[in-house]
Design a protein around this motif. Structure first.
Motif, PDB file in Angstrom:
ATOM      1  N   UNK A  30      19.242 -45.190  -5.148  1.00 29.90           N
ATOM      2  CA  UNK A  30      17.767 -45.745  -4.902  1.00 29.90           C
ATOM      3  C   UNK A  30      18.345 -47.505  -4.701  1.00 29.90           C
ATOM      4  N   UNK A  31      17.538 -48.013  -5.807  1.00 26.97           N
ATOM      5  CA  UNK A  31      17.248 -49.477  -5.360  1.00 26.97           C
ATOM      6  C   UNK A  31      18.831 -49.974  -5.070  1.00 26.97           C
ATOM      7  N   UNK A  32      19.037 -50.239  -6.781  1.00 22.12           N
ATOM      8  CA  UNK A  32      20.593 -50.337  -7.516  1.00 22.12           C
ATOM      9  C   UNK A  32      21.462 -50.072  -6.751  1.00 22.12           C
ATOM     10  N   UNK A  33      21.700 -49.098  -5.993  1.00 24.57           N
ATOM     11  CA  UNK A  33      22.337 -48.419  -4.832  1.00 24.57           C
ATOM     12  C   UNK A  33      22.850 -49.053  -3.580  1.00 24.57           C
ATOM     13  N   UNK A  34      21.234 -49.993  -3.341  1.00 24.90           N
ATOM     14  CA  UNK A  34      20.899 -50.454  -2.030  1.00 24.90           C
ATOM     15  C   UNK A  34      22.145 -51.278  -2.592  1.00 24.90           C
ATOM     16  N   UNK A  35      21.926 -52.144  -3.670  1.00 22.05           N
ATOM     17  CA  UNK A  35      23.275 -53.676  -3.211  1.00 22.05           C
ATOM     18  C   UNK A  35      25.014 -53.119  -3.795  1.00 22.05           C
ATOM     19  N   UNK A  36      24.844 -51.395  -3.993  1.00 22.23           N
ATOM     20  CA  UNK A  36      26.318 -50.940  -3.809  1.00 22.23           C
ATOM     21  C   UNK A  36      26.652 -51.317  -2.573  1.00 22.23           C
ATOM     22  N   UNK A  37      25.712 -50.525  -1.814  1.00 23.45           N
ATOM     23  CA  UNK A  37      26.006 -50.025  -0.149  1.00 23.45           C
ATOM     24  C   UNK A  37      26.217 -51.724   0.732  1.00 23.45           C
ATOM     25  N   UNK A  38      25.272 -52.688   0.644  1.00 21.29           N
ATOM     26  CA  UNK A  38      25.694 -53.886   0.337  1.00 21.29           C
ATOM     27  C   UNK A  38      26.603 -54.974   0.613  1.00 21.29           C
ATOM     28  N   UNK A  52      29.701 -52.811   2.649  1.00 14.79           N
ATOM     29  CA  UNK A  52      29.148 -53.241   3.781  1.00 14.79           C
ATOM     30  C   UNK A  52      29.700 -54.638   4.421  1.00 14.79           C
ATOM     31  N   UNK A  53      30.047 -55.559   3.430  1.00 12.12           N
ATOM     32  CA  UNK A  53      30.102 -57.149   3.446  1.00 12.12           C
ATOM     33  C   UNK A  53      29.685 -57.580   3.533  1.00 12.12           C
ATOM     34  N   UNK A  54      28.466 -57.453   2.732  1.00 14.06           N
ATOM     35  CA  UNK A  54      27.113 -58.441   2.113  1.00 14.06           C
ATOM     36  C   UNK A  54      27.823 -59.834   1.299  1.00 14.06           C
ATOM     37  N   UNK A  55      28.397 -60.684   1.279  1.00 11.60           N
ATOM     38  CA  UNK A  55      28.493 -61.203   0.106  1.00 11.60           C
ATOM     39  C   UNK A  55      28.004 -61.441  -1.544  1.00 11.60           C
ATOM     40  N   UNK A  56      28.382 -61.764  -1.997  1.00  7.88           N
ATOM     41  CA  UNK A  56      28.041 -61.689  -3.690  1.00  7.88           C
ATOM     42  C   UNK A  56      26.412 -63.130  -3.509  1.00  7.88           C
ATOM     43  N   UNK A  57      27.210 -63.976  -2.393  1.00  4.93           N
ATOM     44  CA  UNK A  57      26.515 -65.004  -2.964  1.00  4.93           C
ATOM     45  C   UNK A  57      25.007 -65.049  -1.697  1.00  4.93           C
ATOM     46  N   UNK A  58      25.427 -63.714  -0.909  1.00  6.23           N
ATOM     47  CA  UNK A  58      23.884 -63.744  -0.038  1.00  6.23           C
ATOM     48  C   UNK A  58      22.950 -62.240  -0.015  1.00  6.23           C
ATOM     49  N   UNK A  91      29.374 -54.858 -10.279  1.00 11.09           N
ATOM     50  CA  UNK A  91      29.387 -54.968  -8.842  1.00 11.09           C
ATOM     51  C   UNK A  91      30.055 -55.068  -7.642  1.00 11.09           C
ATOM     52  N   UNK A  92      29.838 -56.453  -7.676  1.00  3.86           N
ATOM     53  CA  UNK A  92      31.034 -56.929  -7.008  1.00  3.86           C
ATOM     54  C   UNK A  92      32.543 -57.721  -7.577  1.00  3.86           C
ATOM     55  N   UNK A 150      31.070 -46.405  -9.005  1.00  6.01           N
ATOM     56  CA  UNK A 150      31.231 -45.589  -8.271  1.00  6.01           C
ATOM     57  C   UNK A 150      29.937 -45.435  -8.734  1.00  6.01           C
ATOM     58  N   UNK A 151      29.610 -44.337  -6.868  1.00  6.09           N
ATOM     59  CA  UNK A 151      27.950 -44.239  -6.868  1.00  6.09           C
ATOM     60  C   UNK A 151      27.536 -42.822  -6.640  1.00  6.09           C
ATOM     61  N   UNK A 152      27.352 -42.449  -8.223  1.00  5.69           N
ATOM     62  CA  UNK A 152      26.807 -40.555  -8.421  1.00  5.69           C
ATOM     63  C   UNK A 152      25.721 -40.037  -7.458  1.00  5.69           C
TER      64      UNK A 152
END
Length: 270
Positions: free
Chosen positions: A192-200, A203-209, A252-253, A258-260
């Motif tokens: 889902x769209x929210x799951x994308x943010x967990x994957x980001x 992957x090491x994408x910072x919270x500020x980014x 998330x950060x 966890x992701x279902x």
């Protein structure tokens, strides 16, 4: 080297991920396409639906990605050809099996009511063009506003899973019922769209980014009278609880979720 992943994009996901953007108007959809090891594809019915209902930005984005080979567009004929390499003339019955499974996810007896004439072709020797013509006739009679893009996305997903193996994912809408059916009935991993943010985050994408993108998502939700979202909690039994959208992002950060399989977030137990 990580195993290659096959990702199917549905109409609502492409539309929404092109609305969500950072302060420089860089859309979330472009970040998704940067996921490593993923090969992205869609069904042409999704393209048609997006052309009818999507924003001009999402339409232009998808057209460009397909033209440049970043996203592979499949037609029903492409799916038949893919299946025929595996099972020969049995490709028609396999395609119909996948189509029925897709319809059953959304509505029981939908396939029997809408595709009976197509299924009847199996009683005789089949020519590919006759099959495709009858399939198009059935689709045309169903008409628009019937989630055909989502149904065909699941047909494509099953075909890729049949040929490529289990490492296939559906990047899909936030429709809770549809995602749960995909996950619980078909065991399809949904993003889902929210799951994308967990994957980001993973992957090491910072919270500020990530924050400007999530703020854009919050603003979209607020325009639709939504300030909270459901997450899952285990307290004896598993149940859904509401959390403020900003708290979800912070959580998330903090690695609180966890992701279902259905793309929902589950609060980790202490």
């Amino acid at each position: 080297m990580s195993e290659k992943k096959y990702a199917i994009l549905d109409t609502d996901f492409v539309s929404k991920s092109n609305i969500i953007m950072n302060d420089d108007e860089h859309v979330l959809a472009d970040l998704v396409l940067e996921f490593p090891e993923y090969s992205f594809s869609c069904h042409e019915m999704m393209v048609e639906e997006l052309n009818r209902h999507g924003t001009r930005m999402s339409q232009s984005w998808l057209r460009d990605k397909i033209a440049n080979g970043v996203i592979e567009k499949y037609t029903d004929e492409d799916i038949l050809n893919l299946l025929s390499l595996e099972v020969g003339e049995e490709c028609y019955s396999v395609f119909l099996r996948f189509l029925k499974a897709s319809c059953d996810i959304y509505e029981k007896n939908y396939f029997e009511g809408k595709y009976a004439s197509l299924a009847a072709l199996l009683n005789n020797s089949i020519e590919k063009q006759d099959f495709l013509d009858e399939l198009k006739k059935c689709d045309d009679e169903i008409g628009v506003h019937q989630s055909l893009g989502e149904k065909k996305a699941y047909v494509l997903l099953q075909a890729l899973r049949f040929v490529k193996g289990d490492n296939v994912f559906l990047f899909c809408s936030d429709d809770f019922g549809a995602r749960c059916a995909m996950a619980n009935v078909a065991c399809i991993p949904c993003i889902s769209v929210v799951a994308v943010f967990m994957k980001l985050k993973n992957m090491g994408v910072s919270k500020s980014e990530a924050a400007p993108y999530f703020q854009s998502y919050i603003e979209w939700c607020n325009r639709h009278k939504q300030t909270q979202m459901y997450v899952w909690k285990i307290n004896g039994a598993k149940r859904r609880v509401k959390k403020d959208l900003r708290d979800v992002f912070d959580g998330l950060y903090k690695d609180e979720f966890s992701l279902m399989l259905n793309g929902d977030l589950l609060i980790k137990q202490a």
